[in-house]
Each structure stands twice: as structure tokens, then as C-alpha cells.
Design an enzyme around this catalytic site. Structure first.
Site, mmCIF file in Angstrom:
data_model
loop_
_atom_site.group_PDB
_atom_site.id
_atom_site.type_symbol
_atom_site.label_atom_id
_atom_site.label_comp_id
_atom_site.label_asym_id
_atom_site.label_seq_id
_atom_site.Cartn_x
_atom_site.Cartn_y
_atom_site.Cartn_z
ATOM 1 N N PHE A 27 0.878 -1.179 0.000
ATOM 2 C CA PHE A 27 0.000 0.000 0.000
ATOM 3 C C PHE A 27 0.906 1.217 0.000
ATOM 4 C CE2 PHE A 27 -1.655 3.726 1.983
ATOM 5 C CZ PHE A 27 -2.951 3.837 1.509
ATOM 6 N N GLU A 28 0.758 2.042 -1.015
ATOM 7 C CA GLU A 28 1.430 3.328 -1.014
ATOM 8 C C GLU A 28 0.705 4.259 -1.971
ATOM 9 O OE1 GLU A 28 5.520 2.625 -2.036
ATOM 10 O OE2 GLU A 28 5.099 2.141 -4.133
#
Length: 508
Positions: free
Chosen positions: A364-365
Site C-alpha cells: 500500500f502506497e
């Protein structure tokens, strides 16, 4: 008879109470069962000292339990990394010197508001369709049904028609499908293939997680230095990485891209954890060398990933010493590439620092693509790439992104999305819900791709959410309870982030 008489007749007779003699008999029957443990055993044949047999049997059990607890809790034990370490500090308030929560609780989504030039990016293969559908349904339910950001699907092969039709059926947002160029996925022409493949095989033999999977090495390198160069992403300024088989727990009723732009942020994360040491034994040597060779001074983020070495390392260490760091083989480089700009790295000259294994968990980014496209980032990647660590070791994109951020960015460039509840594999972060009037009723989401009964059950499940807590920041979060929140485990790097972000906020 009157009413009272009828009532008395209808009442059932009270059960008879056991007599004292009955209770005594029951006690006498129970005592012989324990008398075996009361038997006394002499310490020696002619000794006058004796102990109950029960104590003799109980003592080794207590010793075994203590040994197990000490082994598991020991810092060097692999089982201690992700062991519960008390109540998670997720609802403690962090200093807002460099970063603060964009929105506390829920908003009415601005469905007609401005949109950023951004895309949701998914790297997947046809056989991962089921896991991708799970992720898309979760993304749509909790965020994209209001904001309709486009999806870009990438694959090192060709997506089949079933994959495309299924994905399009699960979202009302625009969707593009792209194939990764062979130059972005595979071995570069300057690598000695035999040596690289032998290195991967050795990692597999050593049981390094994913170390023996050739495609995993290709994926890590692609996400480290090439995804942002793909032709389908050239028109975008921002990206949100979406993995197969993920789950979101909270509603995100604001646009994170717009808020990142307004706050002048570069990179956003929701989980920071420690990497497995055996996957990146040499990565810090080269990241530190890049920083030193280019005379770069830390802007305050590097300290999240580096810590002082306990003692000066001996240059004559034997190879079986745990502090020994073997050099990466020069034969990984083809004759055409030479050293490819990789400086000679002295393993004993890391400025007195060691890698603490912390990294932003990059599955997740949310980040600016122009940072990845910048010359400083690409110079950093090229040097790391030419070192051979993507093949001879199992360098992931997460520590590459994180160490690059540590070299090139400051804490004020980073945003911690602590209000986004997220789970991938067995690691999850789920915030507490914001108190007061910051929770709003949820609008039903009866998406049309699921069988009617099941989709109603899903909507009913999300209709209620967890209780609110002081300093909570989430919107309608409903957390999985089968896994301890990552912030309550010893493998979390929340403390390292808090240290560079200004510390915990003082109580009001």
C-alpha cells in the site's frame, strides 16, 4: 377455595435440598481422587525430608513453560518479531510538527469535487483474478464508488478476455490493461545470467522467503525502478498501489490525492514493519554509500531506518561471525557494464550506522510519480540495481522505496494514513473510530456483481461498525479480530516513524 388457594395448588413443589450426610458422602468420594497427589516421596532413601508427589510433577511443567516463554520473548527469536506486545498504541496522538491526519472521522463525499490526475495501479496475472476481484470490491465499497478514479492493470503477459470482462463488471470507473515491456521485466543485458540464476537457486535452497522464485525477483525490480516508466502511467501524476487479496476496513470519504497535493506531500503509507534480515544483508551498505558518495545530508527521515552500530566492527571477522558482511560478487556484472557506476563500498565505513530493517510496507502506497521519475531517485535505483542485489539477494521494492525516501526526502514529505484500515496477508492496520459526532450514517452499497442474498448480507455486515475511542481517527471502521493490529506487535516500526515525525503529542 379462593384465588390464593388455587395459586398454591398450581405452584410446583420446591426441590429438596441435599442433607449434610449427602454432602459428606460426596466429599469422601472426591478425596481419594486427590490422595494420589498427596503421597509424599522421600528425597533420599533414608532421608526424613519428603515432598508431595503433586509438587514433584508440577515443578518440571513450570520449568518447561518458563523456557518456552523465554525463548519466544528473546529479541533474537524469529517468533518474537510479530508477537503481540501489549495494547496497540494506535490511538495515541502523534505530534503534528511534520504531519497530521487529513480528516478525522467521516465527511459527506464530494462526488462532484475536483479530481487529481491519479490512477489505481494493479500488477496481476490472469490466475489471480479471484484475489483481484476481492481487492476491487473492497476498494469500491470503501472509497472509489464515490470518486471513480481509473484503474491501470499491468501484467508481464497478456490479460485474457475473462479477466478483462470480469474487472470491468466490478467497477464503474475507467479501466486500462497494459503489458509490461520485456526490458522492464527480466534480466538486464549487463547481468551474467548463469551467476544470477545460481544466486536465486541458492536463496531457494536456503529457504529465504520468495528467494527461490525468479518471478518474485523480477517483480521487486519492476516495482523498484520501472513501473512509473510504463506508457500507461505517463499521463498520471499520482498512483495508489492496489494488490490482489487485500481488504479495507474503514470508509475513506475524502480524496487522499487532493489532500496530498494540498499538503505538498510526496509519499504516503499506512503500515511500516521490519524486513527479514536474510533477504537484504547488503542493501544498507549500498544505500549508505549512495548517500555518502553524493555528499547528501539527511533531512531527518534517514534516521527512521538507520541506528548507531553497537560497536566498531573488526575487519578480521571470520565468515561465520554474524557481523560479517560478504561482498556482492563482481561476476554478476557483465563485461559491458563494468561496475556500472557502483562505487567500491567499504563494509566497515558505514559512518557508524546499521540498518534497523524498517521500511514502509509498499503493497500500500500513495505517491507522486514525478518523485519516482526524478533524476535523484533513478540515480539511486541504478546504483542499487548495478550492485546485483536484486539477484544475489532478495531485495524488495519496499526497502528500496524506503531507503530512497530516507536519503532524498524529509519527514514533512511523508504522510502516515493512520485512518486507512488495511490488511494484506496476515498483517493489518485498523484504526479506532473517531469519537463525538464524526461518524455519519453509511449509504448502502448494493453493488450489482454479487448474488442478491450475499450482497445484502455484505451490506448488513458493514452497516454496523466498531465503537469509537478517544483520539480515534477512523470513519466507520469494522476491524477483523482474528489478527492483532500490527501496531501492537514487536515487528512494527511505528515507534521509529514517531521519533522522526516529532514524537508523541503531549496530553492536553
Amino acid at each position: 377455595m379462593g384465588l390464593a388457594g388455587n395459586l398454591v395448588k398450581r405452584l410446583p413443589s420446591a426441590p429438596s435440598l441435599p442433607s449434610l450426610a449427602d454432602l459428606t458422602d460426596e466429599k469422601d468420594r472426591f478425596v481419594p481422587r486427590l490422595s494420589f497427589f498427596k503421597r509424599r516421596i522421600r528425597l533420599k532413601g533414608n532421608s526424613k525430608i519428603s515432598v508431595p508427589l503433586g509438587a514433584v510433577l508440577l515443578f518440571p511443567c513450570i520449568v518447561i513453560i518458563l523456557i518456552i516463554v523465554l525463548i519466544v520473548r528473546h529479541p533474537s527469536s524469529p517468533g518474537s518479531l510479530m508477537m503481540p506486545a501489549g495494547a496497540p498504541p494506535a490511538i495515541r496522538k502523534i505530534s503534528e510538527d511534520y504531519d497530521k491526519v487529513f480528516v478525522t472521522g467521516c465527511l459527506e463525499p464530494q462526488t462532484d469535487g475536483p479530481r487529481a490526475n491519479a490512477a489505481l495501479v494493479v500488477l496481476a496475472r490472469n490466475q489471480e483474478l479471484e484475489g483481484v476481484v476481492q481487492s476491487i470490491k473492497s476498494m469500491e465499497r470503501h472509497f472509489n464508488r464515490w470518486f471513480h478514479y481509473p484503474y491501470v492493470f499491468l501484467n508481464d503477459g497478456d490479460f485474457n478476455q475473462t479477466f478483462k470482462e470480469t474487472i470491468i463488471n466490478h467497477t464503474s470507473a475507467p479501466v486500462e490493461f497494459g503489458k509490461i515491456d520485456p526490458e522492464m521485466w527480466g534480466y538486464p543485458n549487463w547481468v551474467d545470467l548463469e551467476t544470477a540464476r545460481e544466486g536465486i537457486c541458492e536463496q531457494g535452497d536456503a529457504a529465504i522467503m520468495y528467494g527461490g522464485m525468479e518471478s518474485y525477483h523480477h517483480m521487486c525490480r519492476f516495482y523498484s525502478g520501472f513501473f512509473y516508466k510504463h506508457e500507461l502511467l505517463q499521463k498520471y501524476d499520482w498512483y495508489w498501489r492496489v494488490e490482489p487479496e487485500i481488504k479495507y476496513f474503514c470508509d475513506l470519504t475524502y480524496d487522499p490525492f487532493i489532500h496530498m497535493e494540498r499538503a505538498n506531500k510526496t509519499y504516503g503509507f499506512t503500515i511500516a514493519v521490519k524486513e527479514l534480515k536474510e533477504t537484504v544483508p547488503n542493501i544498507f551498505r549500498y544505500a549508505s554509500a549512495y548517500k555518502r558518495v553524493n555528499n547528501i545530508t539527511s533531512q531527518g527521515l534517514w534516521e527512521m531506518f538507520a541506528e548507531p552500530a553497537v560497536a566498531e566492527e573488526d575487519t578480521s571477522l571470520p565468515t561465520d561471525d554474524p557481523k560479517y558482511r560478504p561482498p556482492l560478487p563482481e561476476e554478476i556484472l557483465g563485461s559491458e557494464g563494468g561496475h556500472g557506476g557502483v562505487p567500491d563500498v567499504d563494509p566497515e565505513a558505514m559512518e557508524g550506522e546499521i540498518y534497523n530493517m524498517c521500511h514502509f510496507w509498499s503493497n500500500f502506497e500513495i505517491a507522486r510519480l514525478d518523485w519516482f521519475r526524478s533524476k535523484p531517485y533513478n540515480d539511486f535505483f541504478d546504483m542499487m540495481d548495478r550492485s546485483g542485489g536484486f539477484w544475489m539477494e532478495r531485495w524488495g521494492d519496499a526497502p528500496i522505496h524506503s531507503l530512497a525516501a530516507g536519503v532524498l526526502l524529509s519527514p514533512s514529505d511523508i504522510h502516515y494514513f493512520r485512518d486507512i484500515g488495511y490488511r494484506h496477508t496476515t498483517i493489518q492496520h485498523c484504526p479506532a473510530n473517531a469519537p463525538g459526532n464524526r461518524q455519519l450514517p453509511r449509504i448502502p452499497f448494493l453493488e450489482t456483481t454479487t448474488e442478491e442474498k450475499k450482497r445484502k448480507e455484505e451490506d448488513e455486515y458493514w452497516e454496523t461498525w466498531d465503537s469509537v475511542k478517544e483520539n480515534g481517527v477512523g470513519c466507520r471502521c469494522k476491524c477483523d479480530t482474528d489478527i492483532v493490529d500490527v501496531e501492537g506487535k514487536l515487528g512494527s516500526c511505528l515507534a521509529e516513524w514517531v521519533n522522526v515525525a516529532g514524537g508523541w503529542a503531549s496530553p492536553a
